[in-house]
Motif scaffolding. Structure first.
Motif, short mmCIF file in Angstrom:
data_model
loop_
_atom_site.label_atom_id
_atom_site.label_comp_id
_atom_site.label_asym_id
_atom_site.label_seq_id
_atom_site.Cartn_x
_atom_site.Cartn_y
_atom_site.Cartn_z
N ALA A 33 0.86 -1.19 0.00
CA ALA A 33 0.00 0.00 0.00
C ALA A 33 0.89 1.23 0.00
O ALA A 33 1.99 1.21 0.56
N GLY A 34 0.41 2.29 -0.63
CA GLY A 34 1.23 3.50 -0.70
C GLY A 34 0.37 4.74 -0.76
O GLY A 34 -0.75 4.78 -0.24
N SER A 35 0.90 5.77 -1.43
CA SER A 35 0.25 7.08 -1.40
C SER A 35 -0.87 7.21 -2.41
O SER A 35 -1.57 8.23 -2.42
N ASN A 36 -1.07 6.22 -3.28
CA ASN A 36 -2.19 6.30 -4.22
C ASN A 36 -3.36 5.50 -3.68
O ASN A 36 -3.31 4.92 -2.60
N ASN A 37 -4.44 5.43 -4.48
CA ASN A 37 -5.64 4.74 -4.03
C ASN A 37 -5.74 3.33 -4.59
O ASN A 37 -6.83 2.82 -4.82
N VAL A 38 -4.57 2.68 -4.79
CA VAL A 38 -4.52 1.30 -5.29
C VAL A 38 -3.72 0.45 -4.31
O VAL A 38 -2.63 0.85 -3.87
N ILE A 39 -4.28 -0.70 -3.97
CA ILE A 39 -3.57 -1.68 -3.15
C ILE A 39 -3.26 -2.87 -4.05
O ILE A 39 -4.11 -3.33 -4.82
N ARG A 40 -2.03 -3.36 -3.97
CA ARG A 40 -1.60 -4.45 -4.83
C ARG A 40 -1.38 -5.71 -4.00
O ARG A 40 -0.78 -5.65 -2.92
N VAL A 41 -1.84 -6.84 -4.53
CA VAL A 41 -1.69 -8.14 -3.88
C VAL A 41 -0.91 -9.04 -4.82
O VAL A 41 -1.36 -9.35 -5.94
N ILE A 53 -6.50 -3.69 -6.23
CA ILE A 53 -7.77 -3.31 -5.59
C ILE A 53 -7.87 -1.80 -5.69
O ILE A 53 -7.13 -1.06 -5.04
N ASP A 54 -8.76 -1.35 -6.56
CA ASP A 54 -8.89 0.08 -6.84
C ASP A 54 -9.91 0.73 -5.92
O ASP A 54 -10.57 0.08 -5.11
N ASP A 55 -10.05 1.99 -6.09
CA ASP A 55 -11.03 2.79 -5.36
C ASP A 55 -10.87 2.64 -3.86
O ASP A 55 -11.84 2.50 -3.11
N CYS A 56 -9.60 2.66 -3.41
CA CYS A 56 -9.31 2.62 -1.97
C CYS A 56 -9.02 4.04 -1.48
O CYS A 56 -8.99 4.99 -2.26
N GLN A 57 -8.78 4.13 -0.19
CA GLN A 57 -8.38 5.42 0.36
C GLN A 57 -6.99 5.79 -0.16
O GLN A 57 -6.15 4.93 -0.42
N GLU A 58 -6.73 7.07 -0.30
CA GLU A 58 -5.41 7.51 -0.71
C GLU A 58 -4.53 7.76 0.52
O GLU A 58 -4.99 7.80 1.65
#
Length: 835
Positions: A33-41, A53-58
């Motif tokens: 997880a980082g500073s954008n609104n995408v989490i990568r698995v 996983i898009d549309d997450c919190q930034e």
């Protein structure tokens, strides 16, 4: 040390800025997880693209994962739960008013600890988000969180430069300890680390220091080993390998270092820039890390084949200076290898919930002594033990059915014996320990790695001068009295065990001496008197020397293995293990001998101990009577010990009945030091402490109080009801002290002062009986027979006290009692005339 030049390719995972990652406990997935609104698995072992996983919190600031879900925290204060099965948003777990700074999941995956810029930590039940524990007493915002491997404690690194340890086993988390002066003061958004990371064995944690080193601290707050001199920049992140055999650190000097835990040496070095977070794979030789530029590096075959073998070992111990798991303190009765008998010092059996000792040592330590056996080949030792040497909770708590052969072998019966110990000594705590504590002074030693330094300090500095010396022999036992100091050291591969005596004063140029024991013989206990040096050994020999090193006697003790010894003038007392009783433990036997006269006063008599009780100390009183203090807090003295077959152990004081402990007002125990001047001298240990520690503790003293009556018979609000029991206890105690003095006067060439003291004590006992008579007469006529019995116990030879007794009875109108007292007085006078 390996310097690795091969580099792996970085993967652009997130934009520039703080980036975070974590593996799932099963190691199948890596989440970033980082500073954008995408989490990568990322899937372990796959070179394909990650699941996004898009549309997450930034501006995510933390991520933590179990096998089924993961949670993220962000700068807007929200903590969100996502499913690893559907890769979809599940729910909002909580929301804070200020940015989230760290998240931690408990080892069982049930509790999520949330740290934000608020002065509060939330610990939320993931199954029921309304079930929340709160830590509200933080002085400054928390920066890092870390769960203890048992899940019972939480380490919190705050921006005030302190680490706080909270117990979270109750609904109201309590502060267990505070460690100040180790981590630097950092703001919550600083890329540098101040995180306290628990070692996998649960007995210690490591923290990055302002000196760019890593310090290991035990649960009780003692500094242990340190990882020194590796980095030239401030540490940004650190993590133990899953089995605790290695420590990984990264710093602003563009280095990732891998340290071997056992030696605290750098075994591998990697050159990468801007590393701010990393994670070990839970099972395989894979290491992943992220940088401040948002890049992810997944490094397969991270360790060289030689270093990768460390990952295959079972759970390794934390790097203690003196590891209590590998050393026997010798101050308690222990069960050998899973014996059937449990002692008060054994941890209670787990019932699915952690207790305080299990919290500190980890669940594998409860009743097990072989959990740290190294599995060098990585094969494991049974199906019951996982790859890190731990027995699973399911097997321990839920196992039913026949016991496997391997387990049956481990639980074979062996007797519980009393281990040898040195009176007045304490175990290692950090790098120092006391070798001797008594009324003369203190002897302590400090481990300096290559040698020890020993300090001897006296209470009376006008009579003795303190001294300090370098100890290359590593002395582990000591005795101290007014005349000299005695030391002994264990054998090494190069040298046998040795005994060293140093007198305090001498009229010759040199009078200290050393003697070596035969090869294969170790010292189990030593004692020092005004006349002799006594050495007990592992071969059950008792060796007696004069103060100038001349051997006087050598004999083999009948009761074995040997336990300990004490001495006073020409007398020595030895303890050893005797026959095994019906409860599976050995009885403790003692012998007392006068060395000068070659007389045995007591031979292999039984020490009076209740079941599951250990001897904590044995010593002679200032009047030369053997005393014993046991683990139940009872002080005993040996009466009639000079007459063979007549000795008996009498309780002088039960510390559990002290008024200062009434109503649970205090939680404390007592470290025995001496019996002198008719008082018990000890060191008060607060809380759960078992041994005194530095700075030098103060001595306290308590009056003797023989346990004669229960508290129910005494009513402090009614002096009339409490006076009788108090006087009865005083009578029993005074009679005991009189008996001890009588034995001394009869057995020695008593001085005039001793004989005068004997006469004074006889009068004091009669005066106590006179006071008891007054109480009985006041109670009523029906107590007349007991009153006459009290008078009959008087030793009065002059008749004055008997006459006074008659006057007491007359004052209360007890005419019949007065007549009988007069008859008793006449009878005694006639008997004296006939004599």
């Amino acid at each position: 040390m390996t310097s690795v030049t091969q580099r792996v390719r970085g993967r652009p995972a997130h934009p520039n800025g703080p980036t975070f990652l974590t593996y799932t406990p099963d190691g199948t997935k890596l989440i970033t997880a980082g500073s954008n609104n995408v989490i990568r698995v990322y899937s372990t072992g796959s070179d394909g693209e990650p699941t996004n996983i898009d549309d997450c919190q930034e501006n995510n600031t933390a991520v933590a994962a179990s096998n089924d879900i993961f949670i993220t925290g962000s700068e807007d204060g929200s903590v969100t739960v996502y499913s690893l099965e559907t890769y979809l948003y599940e729910r909002l777990l909580t929301r804070c008013t200020l940015p989230i700074r760290d998240l931690a999941l408990s080892p069982d995956g049930i509790w999520a600890a949330v740290a934000s810029d608020e002065l509060e930590i939330k610990i939320i039940d993931i199954r029921d988000m309304n079930n929340v524990l709160r830590i509200r007493d933080l002085p400054k915002p928390p920066k890092h969180l870390s769960f203890h491997p048992s899940g019972s404690h939480l380490a919190v690194s705050c921006t005030d430069g302190a680490v706080y340890i909270y117990s979270i086993t109750t609904e109201d988390p309590a502060l267990s300890n505070k460690f100040d002066g180790y981590i630097r003061r950092l703001e919550t958004d600083d890329e540098r680390s101040s995180k306290a990371i628990w070692h996998p064995d649960g007995r210690a944690f490591a923290v990055p220091m302002a000196t760019r080193d890593v310090q290991v601290i035990s649960r009780d707050g003692e500094k242990q080993r340190a990882f020194l001199g590796g980095h030239m920049g401030d540490i940004t992140t650190l993590a133990w390998s899953p089995n605790g055999a290695m420590l990984a650190t990264s710093a602003s000097d563009r280095k990732i270092l891998i340290w071997e835990t056992k030696t605290q040496k750098v075994i591998a070095r990697y050159d990468y820039t801007g590393v701010i977070n990393f994670a070990w794979h839970p099972r395989d030789n894979i290491f992943s890390f992220v940088t401040s530029e948002g890049e992810l590096f997944i490094y397969p075959n991270f360790l060289s084949p030689d270093n990768a073998q460390l990952l295959q070992k079972s759970l390794q111990p934390a790097p203690f200076i003196h590891d209590p798991l590998s050393e026997t303190s010798g101050n308690a009765r222990k069960t050998l290898t899973n014996g059937l008998k449990r002692t008060p010092n054994d941890p209670p059996k787990r019932q699915g919930t952690p207790n305080s000792l299990d919290d500190i040592l980890g669940p594998e330590s409860a009743g097990e002594e072989d959990d740290f056996v190294e599995d060098d080949d990585g094969a494991g030792y049974s199906d019951e033990v996982n790859r890190y040497g731990k027995r699973s909770y399911d097997l321990l708590n839920d196992y039913e059915g026949p016991v496997p052969k391997r387990r049956a072998t481990q639980q074979s019966w062996e007797p519980s014996i009393h281990e040898s110990f040195q009176p007045g000594s304490t175990p290692w705590r950090g790098n120092r320990r006391y070798l001797c504590l008594n009324l003369t002074g203190f002897v302590w030693t400090v481990d300096q790695d290559t040698h020890h330094t020993v300090t001897v300090e006296f209470y009376d500095r006008e009579f003795h001068r303190d001294f300090h010396f370098t100890d290359p022999y590593l002395y582990d036992k000591a005795c101290l009295n007014e005349h000299g100091t005695l030391f002994s050291c264990p054998p090494t591969t190069e040298n046998p065990a040795m005994v060293f005596y140093r007198p305090h004063e001498t009229w010759t140029s040199r009078a200290d001496w050393r003697t070596q024991l035969p090869a294969g013989e170790d010292v189990t206990a030593i004692s020092l008197s005004d006349s002799y040096v006594v050495v007990m050994t592992s071969t059950n020999y008792v060796r007696i020397f004069t103060l100038f090193g001349l051997p006087v006697k050598v004999y083999r003790q009948k009761s074995s293995p040997t336990v300990t010894c004490a001495s006073w003038r020409d007398y020595i007392l030895t303890l050893g293990n005797g026959p095994v009783g019906g409860d599976g433990s050995t009885s403790l036997l003692y012998s007392i001998e006068n060395v000068k006269r070659d007389e045995v006063c007591q031979s292999e008599d039984v020490v009076a101990l209740p079941d599951n009780t250990q001897v904590q100390s044995v010593f002679f009183s200032d009047q030369g009577d053997p005393c014993l203090y046991d683990s139940t807090g009872v002080l005993l003295i040996l009466q009639h010990w000079r007459t063979p077959g007549q000795a008996r152990w009498v309780p002088l004081l039960d510390t559990k009945t002290l008024e200062r402990l009434a109503g649970g007002r205090k939680e404390e125990s007592y470290w025995p030091v001496a019996v002198a001047q008719d008082k018990f001298h000890c060191i008060i240990l607060k809380g759960g402490d078992q041994y005194p520690y530095f700075p030098k503790p103060l001595l306290s003293e308590f009056d003797f109080r023989i346990p004669c009556t229960t508290a129910a018979t005494e009513d402090p609000s009614n002096p009339a009801t409490s006076e009788g029991p108090r006087l009865e206890e005083s009578f029993v105690r005074s009679s005991l002290m009189l008996s001890l003095l009588e034995d001394l006067v009869q057995a020695t060439n008593a001085s005039h002062s001793q004989k005068s003291e004997l006469s004074r004590r006889e009068v004091d006992v009669d005066k106590l009986l006179l006071q008891l008579l007054n109480v009985e007469c006041r109670e009523g006529e029906e107590r007349g027979m007991k009153a006459l019995e009290v008078v009959s116990l008087m030793r009065d030879r002059s008749g004055k006290l008997l006459e006074a007794a008659g006057k007491v009875a007359g004052r209360y109108g007890r005419t019949v009692l007065q007549d009988k007292i007069s008859e008793l007085a006449e009878t005694r006078l006639m008997g004296m005339d006939e004599d």
